[in-house]
Write an enzyme that holds these catalytic residues in place. Structure first.
Site, PDB file in Angstrom:
ATOM      1  N   GLY A   1       0.807  -1.217   0.000  1.00  0.00           N
ATOM      2  CA  GLY A   1       0.000   0.000   0.000  1.00  0.00           C
ATOM      3  C   GLY A   1       0.838   1.263   0.000  1.00  0.00           C
ATOM      4  O   GLY A   1       2.022   1.236  -0.321  1.00  0.00           O
TER       5      GLY A   1
ATOM      6  N   GLY B   1       5.877   4.318  -8.521  1.00  0.00           N
ATOM      7  CA  GLY B   1       6.572   3.046  -8.742  1.00  0.00           C
ATOM      8  C   GLY B   1       5.570   1.893  -8.779  1.00  0.00           C
ATOM      9  O   GLY B   1       5.583   1.058  -9.695  1.00  0.00           O
ATOM     10  N   HIS B   2       4.667   1.858  -7.781  1.00  0.00           N
ATOM     11  CA  HIS B   2       3.625   0.821  -7.779  1.00  0.00           C
ATOM     12  C   HIS B   2       2.723   0.951  -9.004  1.00  0.00           C
ATOM     13  O   HIS B   2       2.321  -0.045  -9.609  1.00  0.00           O
ATOM     14  CB  HIS B   2       2.727   0.947  -6.545  1.00  0.00           C
ATOM     15  CG  HIS B   2       3.431   0.791  -5.236  1.00  0.00           C
ATOM     16  ND1 HIS B   2       3.615   1.834  -4.362  1.00  0.00           N
ATOM     17  CD2 HIS B   2       3.978  -0.297  -4.644  1.00  0.00           C
ATOM     18  CE1 HIS B   2       4.235   1.410  -3.287  1.00  0.00           C
ATOM     19  NE2 HIS B   2       4.473   0.118  -3.427  1.00  0.00           N
TER      20      HIS B   2
ATOM     21  N   GLY C   1       9.049  -4.824  -8.984  1.00  0.00           N
ATOM     22  CA  GLY C   1       9.960  -3.765  -9.428  1.00  0.00           C
ATOM     23  C   GLY C   1      11.407  -4.100  -9.097  1.00  0.00           C
ATOM     24  O   GLY C   1      11.679  -4.784  -8.117  1.00  0.00           O
TER      25      GLY C   1
ATOM     26  N   GLN D   1      14.933  -8.806  -3.469  1.00  0.00           N
ATOM     27  CA  GLN D   1      13.612  -9.433  -3.308  1.00  0.00           C
ATOM     28  C   GLN D   1      13.167 -10.077  -4.622  1.00  0.00           C
ATOM     29  O   GLN D   1      12.693 -11.224  -4.638  1.00  0.00           O
ATOM     30  CB  GLN D   1      12.610  -8.360  -2.871  1.00  0.00           C
ATOM     31  CG  GLN D   1      11.161  -8.756  -3.035  1.00  0.00           C
ATOM     32  CD  GLN D   1      10.208  -7.727  -2.464  1.00  0.00           C
ATOM     33  OE1 GLN D   1      10.112  -7.570  -1.263  1.00  0.00           O
ATOM     34  NE2 GLN D   1       9.472  -7.019  -3.317  1.00  0.00           N
TER      35      GLN D   1
ATOM     36  N   VAL E   1      11.288   3.397 -10.838  1.00  0.00           N
ATOM     37  CA  VAL E   1      10.729   4.711 -11.183  1.00  0.00           C
ATOM     38  C   VAL E   1      11.350   5.732 -10.233  1.00  0.00           C
ATOM     39  O   VAL E   1      11.430   5.497  -9.021  1.00  0.00           O
ATOM     40  CB  VAL E   1       9.189   4.714 -11.060  1.00  0.00           C
ATOM     41  CG1 VAL E   1       8.622   6.093 -11.371  1.00  0.00           C
ATOM     42  CG2 VAL E   1       8.589   3.675 -12.006  1.00  0.00           C
TER      43      VAL E   1
ATOM     44  N   MET F   1      11.712   6.077  -6.194  1.00  0.00           N
ATOM     45  CA  MET F   1      10.446   6.208  -5.457  1.00  0.00           C
ATOM     46  C   MET F   1      10.327   5.116  -4.412  1.00  0.00           C
ATOM     47  O   MET F   1      10.657   3.951  -4.681  1.00  0.00           O
ATOM     48  CB  MET F   1       9.282   6.096  -6.425  1.00  0.00           C
ATOM     49  CG  MET F   1       9.291   7.221  -7.409  1.00  0.00           C
ATOM     50  SD  MET F   1       7.707   8.002  -7.492  1.00  0.00           S
ATOM     51  CE  MET F   1       8.054   9.270  -8.700  1.00  0.00           C
ATOM     52  N   SER F   2       9.884   5.498  -3.234  1.00  0.00           N
ATOM     53  CA  SER F   2       9.729   4.547  -2.131  1.00  0.00           C
ATOM     54  C   SER F   2       8.734   5.136  -1.140  1.00  0.00           C
ATOM     55  O   SER F   2       8.711   6.364  -0.938  1.00  0.00           O
ATOM     56  CB  SER F   2      11.084   4.350  -1.432  1.00  0.00           C
ATOM     57  OG  SER F   2      10.890   3.793  -0.148  1.00  0.00           O
TER      58      SER F   2
ATOM     59  N   ARG G   1       9.026   4.958   1.856  1.00  0.00           N
ATOM     60  CA  ARG G   1       9.814   5.478   2.987  1.00  0.00           C
ATOM     61  C   ARG G   1      10.381   6.875   2.723  1.00  0.00           C
ATOM     62  O   ARG G   1      10.849   7.521   3.660  1.00  0.00           O
ATOM     63  CB  ARG G   1      10.937   4.495   3.343  1.00  0.00           C
ATOM     64  CG  ARG G   1      10.380   3.198   3.913  1.00  0.00           C
ATOM     65  CD  ARG G   1      11.445   2.298   4.510  1.00  0.00           C
ATOM     66  NE  ARG G   1      10.847   1.228   5.281  1.00  0.00           N
ATOM     67  CZ  ARG G   1      10.677  -0.031   4.836  1.00  0.00           C
ATOM     68  NH1 ARG G   1      11.067  -0.365   3.626  1.00  0.00           N
ATOM     69  NH2 ARG G   1      10.106  -0.941   5.600  1.00  0.00           N
TER      70      ARG G   1
END
Ligand code: PAF
Length: 285
Positions: free
Chosen positions: A37, A42-43, A153, A159, A182, A190-191, A193
């Site tokens: 979420g 990026g998502h 991504g 991961q 991204v 992009m994150s 965090r």
């Protein structure tokens, strides 16, 4: 089942399985994007790729407690259900799988995935148990959603490789689609965090991507000695007063083995702390 626009929200694994079974029976191609979420661009790029490739796209939002260590940011990890739903509707996602912790980890839950040596390097030693937690929840989500493909991504590069290996090792019939990182206009990956960064930290954080570019630039100009290449990256980070460097390494892009001499296509990956915020990024030579 709660319907938001053309997006249906499913909370229980059994509801999700019914929908997935129906898709399969109807011969519809099912794409899946697992997320925690707080969706950003990026998502969105992952979701859009799935919508392009699939007849039906499922996204999941589940902040998975087992991939956070003690003292990590599980409690303060951003939750934005309303914003996420709006973004998924806009992208044309068909189903949001939004389970509770007890749906995924019911009382008595005890079986987990152990990811092996791919999880021992890079972020592994700094986040003990993290990749086992990721692999376990992704395996569960794959078994519930049963997609034809799932989109991940390259930002979380380790991961991604771990999930690909799990799918091969455990004979899972799911294609893993990988998508580029991204970035913000100034290069910061992009994150979710990034939201933790204060104004001054946000400016310093641009050095993270600059350091990786410095390595690539020096490699392209003929230097393949990893010690020299990485010293350059360290210099750029320290100039931005980023001194808490978990690692910055050059590795084989598939096996993640450490390199001494860099080669075209190698992975340069780093993790640093800017203030309290842990940032990761990577680049391919
Ligand atoms: O990359 C993430 O957001 C998470 O690690 C994932 C894959 C959704 C598993 O919780």
């Amino acid at each position: 089942m709660d319907s938001a626009g053309t997006l249906s929200v499913l909370n229980s694994p059994s509801e999700m399985k019914k929908v997935s079974d129906a898709c399969r029976k109807a011969g519809r191609k099912l794409g899946f994007v697992p997320t925690m979420g707080a969706l950003h661009q990026g998502h969105i790029s992952l979701v859009e790729e799935s919508v392009r490739r699939a007849d039906v796209t499922v996204a999941s939002v589940f902040v998975n407690p087992t991939q956070f260590g003690p003292g990590e940011d599980f409690d303060r990890y951003e939750r934005d259900y309303k914003g996420d739903v709006e973004k998924l509707v806009r992208c044309g996602v068909n189903y949001l799988f939004y389970p509770d912790i007890s749906d995924i980890y019911p009382d008595g839950f005890q079986t987990t995935v152990s990811v092996g040596t791919l999880g021992d390097c890079l972020c592994g030693p700094f986040r003990p148990g993290h990749f086992d937690g990721v692999a376990t929840v992704v395996l569960k989500l794959f078994n519930i959603v049963r997609p034809d493909f799932a989109v991940f991504g390259r930002k979380d590069y380790q991961q991604l490789r771990i999930i690909q290996k799990m799918v091969r090792d455990l004979d899972m019939d799911i294609e893993i689609v990988e998508m580029p990182i991204v970035r913000e206009p100034d290069g910061l990956a992009m994150s979710s965090r990034n939201a933790y960064l204060g104004e001054e930290q946000r400016i310093r954080a641009t050095a993270v991507n600059k350091a990786l570019h410095e390595v690539r630039g020096k490699f392209k100009s003929g230097c393949d000695d990893c010690k020299i290449l990485l010293a350059e990256a360290n210099r750029v980070l320290r100039m931005a007063q980023i001194n808490d460097i978990n690692y910055i390494e050059i590795r084989d892009p598939e096996t993640l083995e450490l390199r001494h001499r860099a080669m075209e296509g190698d992975l340069v990956a780093l993790a640093v702390r800017v203030g309290e915020t842990r940032l990761i990024d990577n680049i391919v030579l």
